[in-house]
Design a protein around this motif. Structure first.
Motif, PDB file in Angstrom:
ATOM      1  N   ARG A   1       0.811  -1.217   0.000  1.00 35.97           N
ATOM      2  CA  ARG A   1       0.000   0.000   0.000  1.00 35.97           C
ATOM      3  C   ARG A   1       0.850   1.275   0.000  1.00 35.97           C
ATOM      4  NH1 ARG A   1      -5.427  -0.687   1.290  1.00 35.97           N
ATOM      5  NH2 ARG A   1      -6.042  -2.771   1.946  1.00 35.97           N
ATOM      6  N   LYS A   2       2.097   1.171  -0.375  1.00 36.99           N
ATOM      7  CA  LYS A   2       3.016   2.300  -0.248  1.00 36.99           C
ATOM      8  C   LYS A   2       2.610   3.506  -1.086  1.00 36.99           C
ATOM      9  CE  LYS A   2       6.195   0.617  -3.840  1.00 36.99           C
ATOM     10  NZ  LYS A   2       5.902   1.726  -4.777  1.00 36.99           N
TER      11      LYS A   2
ATOM     12  N   ASP B   1      16.104   0.379   5.024  1.00 30.43           N
ATOM     13  CA  ASP B   1      16.374  -0.797   4.199  1.00 30.43           C
ATOM     14  C   ASP B   1      15.134  -1.664   4.040  1.00 30.43           C
ATOM     15  OD1 ASP B   1      18.217  -2.726   2.820  1.00 30.43           O
ATOM     16  OD2 ASP B   1      17.681  -3.978   4.539  1.00 30.43           O
ATOM     17  N   ILE B   2      14.439  -1.956   5.140  1.00 33.42           N
ATOM     18  CA  ILE B   2      13.298  -2.870   5.041  1.00 33.42           C
ATOM     19  C   ILE B   2      12.109  -2.211   4.359  1.00 33.42           C
ATOM     20  CG2 ILE B   2      14.059  -4.185   7.057  1.00 33.42           C
ATOM     21  CD1 ILE B   2      11.930  -2.846   8.707  1.00 33.42           C
ATOM     22  N   LEU B   3      11.958  -0.897   4.520  1.00 27.87           N
ATOM     23  CA  LEU B   3      10.879  -0.205   3.826  1.00 27.87           C
ATOM     24  C   LEU B   3      11.172  -0.052   2.341  1.00 27.87           C
ATOM     25  CD1 LEU B   3       9.855   2.600   6.373  1.00 27.87           C
ATOM     26  CD2 LEU B   3       8.537   0.569   5.758  1.00 27.87           C
ATOM     27  N   GLY B   4      12.447  -0.010   1.996  1.00 33.47           N
ATOM     28  CA  GLY B   4      12.829   0.156   0.588  1.00 33.47           C
ATOM     29  C   GLY B   4      12.920  -1.136  -0.184  1.00 33.47           C
ATOM     30  N   ASN B   5      12.869  -2.271   0.508  1.00 34.32           N
ATOM     31  CA  ASN B   5      12.985  -3.575  -0.149  1.00 34.32           C
ATOM     32  C   ASN B   5      11.588  -4.123  -0.438  1.00 34.32           C
ATOM     33  OD1 ASN B   5      13.541  -6.133  -1.036  1.00 34.32           O
ATOM     34  ND2 ASN B   5      14.757  -6.740   0.749  1.00 34.32           N
ATOM     35  N   GLU B   6      11.103  -3.923  -1.663  1.00 37.32           N
ATOM     36  CA  GLU B   6       9.734  -4.310  -1.992  1.00 37.32           C
ATOM     37  C   GLU B   6       9.568  -5.816  -2.152  1.00 37.32           C
ATOM     38  OE1 GLU B   6       7.948  -2.073  -5.110  1.00 37.32           O
ATOM     39  OE2 GLU B   6       8.825  -0.173  -4.463  1.00 37.32           O
ATOM     40  N   SER B   7      10.655  -6.564  -2.154  1.00 35.16           N
ATOM     41  CA  SER B   7      10.535  -8.023  -2.247  1.00 35.16           C
ATOM     42  C   SER B   7      10.142  -8.647  -0.915  1.00 35.16           C
ATOM     43  CB  SER B   7      11.857  -8.628  -2.729  1.00 35.16           C
ATOM     44  OG  SER B   7      12.888  -8.446  -1.755  1.00 35.16           O
TER      45      SER B   7
ATOM     46  N   ALA C   1       7.793 -10.068   6.186  1.00 33.17           N
ATOM     47  CA  ALA C   1       9.139 -10.337   6.679  1.00 33.17           C
ATOM     48  C   ALA C   1       9.349  -9.646   8.030  1.00 33.17           C
ATOM     49  CB  ALA C   1      10.184  -9.851   5.673  1.00 33.17           C
ATOM     50  N   TYR C   2       8.822  -8.444   8.152  1.00 29.15           N
ATOM     51  CA  TYR C   2       8.939  -7.683   9.397  1.00 29.15           C
ATOM     52  C   TYR C   2       7.590  -7.079   9.760  1.00 29.15           C
ATOM     53  CZ  TYR C   2      14.043  -7.843   8.981  1.00 29.15           C
ATOM     54  OH  TYR C   2      15.343  -8.263   8.891  1.00 29.15           O
ATOM     55  N   LEU C   3       7.424  -6.825  11.040  1.00 31.89           N
ATOM     56  CA  LEU C   3       6.259  -6.114  11.554  1.00 31.89           C
ATOM     57  C   LEU C   3       6.739  -4.913  12.360  1.00 31.89           C
ATOM     58  CD1 LEU C   3       4.143  -9.148  12.829  1.00 31.89           C
ATOM     59  CD2 LEU C   3       3.635  -7.750  10.813  1.00 31.89           C
ATOM     60  N   LEU C   4       6.081  -3.791  12.178  1.00 28.32           N
ATOM     61  CA  LEU C   4       6.325  -2.609  12.999  1.00 28.32           C
ATOM     62  C   LEU C   4       5.179  -2.473  13.982  1.00 28.32           C
ATOM     63  CD1 LEU C   4       7.427   0.025  10.306  1.00 28.32           C
ATOM     64  CD2 LEU C   4       8.843  -1.626  11.548  1.00 28.32           C
ATOM     65  N   MET C   5       5.479  -2.041  15.185  1.00 24.98           N
ATOM     66  CA  MET C   5       4.455  -1.876  16.203  1.00 24.98           C
ATOM     67  C   MET C   5       4.759  -0.608  17.005  1.00 24.98           C
ATOM     68  SD  MET C   5       3.194  -4.706  18.980  1.00 24.98           S
ATOM     69  CE  MET C   5       1.550  -4.598  19.696  1.00 24.98           C
ATOM     70  N   ILE C   6       3.774   0.268  17.134  1.00 24.01           N
ATOM     71  CA  ILE C   6       3.940   1.511  17.885  1.00 24.01           C
ATOM     72  C   ILE C   6       3.311   1.330  19.259  1.00 24.01           C
ATOM     73  CG2 ILE C   6       3.495   3.991  17.932  1.00 24.01           C
ATOM     74  CD1 ILE C   6       3.201   3.913  14.902  1.00 24.01           C
TER      75      ILE C   6
END
Length: 304
Positions: free
Chosen positions: A135-136, A166-172, A215-220
């Motif tokens: 959804r970027k 890095d992880i936000l820029g890696n669309e794979s 691959a990763y999860l962000l949590m606030i």
């Protein structure tokens, strides 16, 4: 208001999904339509309250937005847009409402015909995950991505900023924002069935080839800090808005935090005689593959 089994129209702006399969093949999570009893504190009294998980609808917009404003405090993001995004992907996630035993079907149908928001059905919690990679290009998600990177650059370690970029820029490899907000008087035990249901829904979505293989999860997380001077030393005390998130934070790959003191949308205030805690937001970066074992540790902690 629609009952727990009345699933509203879903919007699939990104996923290659066949709506005809949704009712038969997409399993409802265990919380949807199920009753969970909890005790909450009201004016110093402990009362029993029953809750159910519901799929999100447009009528939940304002209640969800109020909760999300807590999460995104200190970030210049479009909370309304993010709320709409969560409602549009109602096949993953749920909103938690109190069960009204006196409400009957006739009342529900009358409220639906009137088309107004059901003020009696307060949203007590919202849990979901937003794909920040797929959804970027949506304005609200793009703004959130930018806001998080800028906050990390100004308040976080350089290594964490590099990792986040890095992880936000890696669309794979897709990155998800794990949203878990609820009213503060709901206990941490409340999070267990909610997280279990969300995990099952994510697995069902993955079977449908929908973009929920993260691959990763962000949590606030909401964290409150108090510093005290004691014998020429400064002792810092932390309180977590959602106590189970302290356990989750112990398992994160990296994190950064920022003060939101003086920002708007503060949920609650300290009494004049209370210690004055400073509100922070701590952003966790989690490996998604470790979420099941992290949830095991959360269950062990809250059941102690």
């Amino acid at each position: 208001m629609p009952g727990p089994f009345k699933k509203p129209r879903a919007v699939y702006p990104l996923e290659d999904h066949n709506p005809e399969e949704s009712d038969e093949d997409m399993q409802q999570d265990e919380l949807i339509g199920q009753t969970v009893s909890n005790q909450i504190d009201v004016l110093g009294l402990r009362i029993n309250v029953d809750f159910e998980g519901f799929t999100a609808t447009d009528a939940d917009f304002h209640g969800m937005k109020r909760l999300l404003q807590q999460c995104f405090r200190g970030l210049p993001v479009d909370v309304s847009g993010l709320t709409d995004t969560i409602i549009s992907q109602n096949y993953v996630g749920s909103v938690i409402k109190q069960v009204d035993a006196e409400e009957d079907d006739d009342d529900e149908e009358e409220e639906e015909m009137q088309g107004g928001e059901d003020d009696g059905q307060q949203v007590f919690g919202v849990t979901t995950v937003i794909n920040m990679t797929a959804r970027k290009d949506e304005d609200c998600v793009a703004g959130l991505r930018t806001a998080l990177v800028e906050r990390c650059s100004s308040d976080g370690p350089d290594a964490t900023t590099a990792l986040l970029r890095d992880i936000l820029g890696n669309e794979s490899k897709h990155i998800g924002l794990l949203v878990s907000e609820r009213l503060t008087n709901l206990p941490p035990q409340f999070a267990i069935p909610v997280f279990d249901c969300l995990r099952k829904e994510i697995n069902e979505a993955k079977k449908k080839k929908m973009p929920y293989d993260f691959a990763y999860l962000l949590m606030i997380c909401k964290v409150y800090k108090l510093e005290k001077k004691k014998k020429k030393r400064t002792i810092e005390t932390e309180l977590w808005g959602n106590p189970e998130e302290e356990v989750i934070a112990e398992e994160c790959t990296a994190s950064f935090e920022y003060s939101v003191k003086g920002e708007s949308s503060m949920s609650g205030e300290w009494d004049e005689d209370d210690p004055q805690y400073t509100p922070f937001r701590r952003v966790l970066i989690l490996e998604a593959s470790r979420l099941p074992e992290i949830m095991v540790k959360v269950k062990q902690a809250v059941q102690m």
